[in-house]
Write a protein that holds these residues in place. Structure first.
Motif, PDB file in Angstrom:
ATOM      1  N   ALA A  43       0.849  -1.181   0.000  1.00  0.00           N
ATOM      2  CA  ALA A  43       0.000   0.000   0.000  1.00  0.00           C
ATOM      3  C   ALA A  43       0.887   1.234   0.000  1.00  0.00           C
ATOM      4  CB  ALA A  43      -0.912   0.005   1.220  1.00  0.00           C
ATOM      5  N   ASN A  44       0.389   2.305  -0.608  1.00  0.00           N
ATOM      6  CA  ASN A  44       1.117   3.564  -0.665  1.00  0.00           C
ATOM      7  C   ASN A  44       0.467   4.561   0.282  1.00  0.00           C
ATOM      8  OD1 ASN A  44       2.798   2.593  -2.735  1.00  0.00           O
ATOM      9  ND2 ASN A  44       1.250   3.081  -4.250  1.00  0.00           N
ATOM     10  N   PHE A  45       1.288   5.159   1.161  1.00  0.00           N
ATOM     11  CA  PHE A  45       0.815   6.125   2.142  1.00  0.00           C
ATOM     12  C   PHE A  45       1.517   7.460   1.944  1.00  0.00           C
ATOM     13  CE2 PHE A  45      -0.233   2.184   4.209  1.00  0.00           C
ATOM     14  CZ  PHE A  45      -1.342   2.463   5.008  1.00  0.00           C
ATOM     15  N   VAL A  46       0.794   8.556   2.217  1.00  0.00           N
ATOM     16  CA  VAL A  46       1.424   9.867   2.255  1.00  0.00           C
ATOM     17  C   VAL A  46       2.416   9.884   3.413  1.00  0.00           C
ATOM     18  CG1 VAL A  46       1.028  12.327   2.662  1.00  0.00           C
ATOM     19  CG2 VAL A  46      -0.503  11.044   1.160  1.00  0.00           C
ATOM     20  N   SER A  47       2.035   9.243   4.517  1.00  0.00           N
ATOM     21  CA  SER A  47       2.909   9.108   5.678  1.00  0.00           C
ATOM     22  C   SER A  47       2.627   7.780   6.360  1.00  0.00           C
ATOM     23  CB  SER A  47       2.658  10.250   6.671  1.00  0.00           C
ATOM     24  OG  SER A  47       3.353  10.006   7.876  1.00  0.00           O
ATOM     25  N   ALA A  48       3.683   7.072   6.688  1.00  0.00           N
ATOM     26  CA  ALA A  48       3.559   5.829   7.457  1.00  0.00           C
ATOM     27  C   ALA A  48       4.261   6.006   8.788  1.00  0.00           C
ATOM     28  CB  ALA A  48       4.148   4.664   6.677  1.00  0.00           C
ATOM     29  N   ASN A  49       4.199   7.226   9.315  1.00  0.00           N
ATOM     30  CA  ASN A  49       4.870   7.580  10.553  1.00  0.00           C
ATOM     31  C   ASN A  49       4.485   6.631  11.684  1.00  0.00           C
ATOM     32  OD1 ASN A  49       6.446   9.081  12.307  1.00  0.00           O
ATOM     33  ND2 ASN A  49       4.791  10.487  12.802  1.00  0.00           N
ATOM     34  N   GLY A  50       5.486   6.048  12.323  1.00  0.00           N
ATOM     35  CA  GLY A  50       5.261   5.164  13.464  1.00  0.00           C
ATOM     36  C   GLY A  50       5.073   3.708  13.110  1.00  0.00           C
ATOM     37  N   ARG A  82       4.954  -2.752   2.590  1.00  0.00           N
ATOM     38  CA  ARG A  82       4.740  -4.120   2.122  1.00  0.00           C
ATOM     39  C   ARG A  82       4.345  -4.948   3.328  1.00  0.00           C
ATOM     40  NH1 ARG A  82       9.703  -2.939  -0.967  1.00  0.00           N
ATOM     41  NH2 ARG A  82       9.010  -2.517  -3.092  1.00  0.00           N
ATOM     42  N   PHE A  83       3.325  -5.792   3.143  1.00  0.00           N
ATOM     43  CA  PHE A  83       2.845  -6.597   4.253  1.00  0.00           C
ATOM     44  C   PHE A  83       2.294  -7.913   3.726  1.00  0.00           C
ATOM     45  CE2 PHE A  83      -0.535  -3.893   2.789  1.00  0.00           C
ATOM     46  CZ  PHE A  83      -1.707  -4.616   2.896  1.00  0.00           C
ATOM     47  N   VAL A  96     -10.083   0.283   3.547  1.00  0.00           N
ATOM     48  CA  VAL A  96      -9.301   1.435   3.982  1.00  0.00           C
ATOM     49  C   VAL A  96      -8.182   0.961   4.896  1.00  0.00           C
ATOM     50  CG1 VAL A  96      -9.359   3.623   5.229  1.00  0.00           C
ATOM     51  CG2 VAL A  96     -11.309   2.935   3.829  1.00  0.00           C
ATOM     52  N   LEU A  97      -6.961   1.368   4.585  1.00  0.00           N
ATOM     53  CA  LEU A  97      -5.803   1.017   5.407  1.00  0.00           C
ATOM     54  C   LEU A  97      -5.329   2.268   6.132  1.00  0.00           C
ATOM     55  CD1 LEU A  97      -5.869  -1.119   3.034  1.00  0.00           C
ATOM     56  CD2 LEU A  97      -3.491  -1.477   3.573  1.00  0.00           C
ATOM     57  N   SER A  98      -5.007   2.106   7.419  1.00  0.00           N
ATOM     58  CA  SER A  98      -4.504   3.222   8.202  1.00  0.00           C
ATOM     59  C   SER A  98      -3.454   2.724   9.186  1.00  0.00           C
ATOM     60  CB  SER A  98      -5.644   3.926   8.945  1.00  0.00           C
ATOM     61  OG  SER A  98      -6.293   3.037   9.809  1.00  0.00           O
ATOM     62  N   VAL A  99      -2.689   3.661   9.701  1.00  0.00           N
ATOM     63  CA  VAL A  99      -1.664   3.360  10.693  1.00  0.00           C
ATOM     64  C   VAL A  99      -2.182   3.881  12.021  1.00  0.00           C
ATOM     65  CG1 VAL A  99       0.702   3.799  11.444  1.00  0.00           C
ATOM     66  CG2 VAL A  99       0.182   3.572   9.008  1.00  0.00           C
ATOM     67  N   GLY A 100      -2.181   3.035  13.024  1.00  0.00           N
ATOM     68  CA  GLY A 100      -2.644   3.469  14.332  1.00  0.00           C
ATOM     69  C   GLY A 100      -2.501   2.366  15.339  1.00  0.00           C
ATOM     70  N   VAL A 126      -1.613  -3.844  -5.045  1.00  0.00           N
ATOM     71  CA  VAL A 126      -1.213  -2.590  -4.418  1.00  0.00           C
ATOM     72  C   VAL A 126      -2.494  -1.854  -4.047  1.00  0.00           C
ATOM     73  CG1 VAL A 126      -0.007  -0.407  -4.704  1.00  0.00           C
ATOM     74  CG2 VAL A 126       0.902  -2.476  -5.793  1.00  0.00           C
ATOM     75  N   LEU A 127      -2.702  -1.650  -2.768  1.00  0.00           N
ATOM     76  CA  LEU A 127      -3.906  -0.998  -2.282  1.00  0.00           C
ATOM     77  C   LEU A 127      -3.664   0.509  -2.162  1.00  0.00           C
ATOM     78  CD1 LEU A 127      -4.756  -3.670   0.398  1.00  0.00           C
ATOM     79  CD2 LEU A 127      -5.646  -3.491  -1.913  1.00  0.00           C
ATOM     80  N   THR A 128      -4.633   1.286  -2.606  1.00  0.00           N
ATOM     81  CA  THR A 128      -4.438   2.736  -2.665  1.00  0.00           C
ATOM     82  C   THR A 128      -5.358   3.524  -1.747  1.00  0.00           C
ATOM     83  OG1 THR A 128      -5.949   2.859  -4.546  1.00  0.00           O
ATOM     84  CG2 THR A 128      -3.591   2.636  -5.048  1.00  0.00           C
ATOM     85  N   ASN A 129      -6.325   2.889  -1.127  1.00  0.00           N
ATOM     86  CA  ASN A 129      -7.269   3.588  -0.262  1.00  0.00           C
ATOM     87  C   ASN A 129      -6.680   3.643   1.147  1.00  0.00           C
ATOM     88  OD1 ASN A 129      -9.546   4.901   0.565  1.00  0.00           O
ATOM     89  ND2 ASN A 129     -10.905   3.134   0.402  1.00  0.00           N
ATOM     90  N   THR A 130      -5.807   4.626   1.376  1.00  0.00           N
ATOM     91  CA  THR A 130      -5.080   4.714   2.641  1.00  0.00           C
ATOM     92  C   THR A 130      -5.353   6.048   3.326  1.00  0.00           C
ATOM     93  OG1 THR A 130      -3.109   5.592   1.528  1.00  0.00           O
ATOM     94  CG2 THR A 130      -3.234   3.204   1.828  1.00  0.00           C
TER      95      THR A 130
END
Length: 153
Positions: A43-50, A82-83, A96-100, A126-130
């Protein structure tokens, strides 16, 4: 006397080696699921902080995989995550994929909210809904008030 000391040293050395091997097996086991096949996604993220390699992949608070790599795409300046997820699990491609984190004290995870598409994920997608990671303030608000008082779509 010298022979007893040499025997004791040898036994102690093997004990330390066995403990190190045991720890390595344990550490590897926390990052993989023995006997569970997985397939790769990204997946592509604007930010994968943390988010770090080895982080859990969760759906509904249940761990279903592991993050294998987080790196920067130099062309797009986006974070590529990558996961791998359990081979028996295929979810809609519009998820929807998110980091949290599900708890305030827990490590960050890659969280998946299943979508509604009839097309399901397959190896190599490749998932784009992030979504970008939530700020600490938003996470505290979500923890206290559920959705932070935001309207539900």
């Amino acid at each position: 006397m010298a022979r007893n000391r040499q025997t004791g040293t040898t036994v102690f050395s093997f004990g330390v080696l066995a403990a190190a091997i045991g720890f390595a097996v344990y550490a590897h086991g926390t990052q993989t699921s023995f006997g569970v096949s997985r397939y790769p996604l990204s997946a592509n993220f604007v930010s994968a902080n943390g988010l770090n390699a080895g982080a859990a992949v969760d759906i509904g608070g249940v761990s279903v995989g592991r993050v294998s790599d987080v790196r920067l795409d130099l062309q797009t300046q986006m974070a590529v995550v990558r996961f791998e997820v359990n081979d028996t699990l295929h979810f809609p491609v519009d998820s929807v994929l998110s980091v949290g984190s599900t708890t305030m004290s827990g490590d960050n995870a890659l969280m998946i909210e299943p979508g509604k598409s009839s097309q399901l994920t397959k190896a190599g997608d490749v998932l784009t809904n992030t979504r970008e990671p939530l700020s600490l303030e938003q996470q505290v608000s979500n923890y206290i008030f559920g959705n932070g008082g935001l309207p539900v779509n």
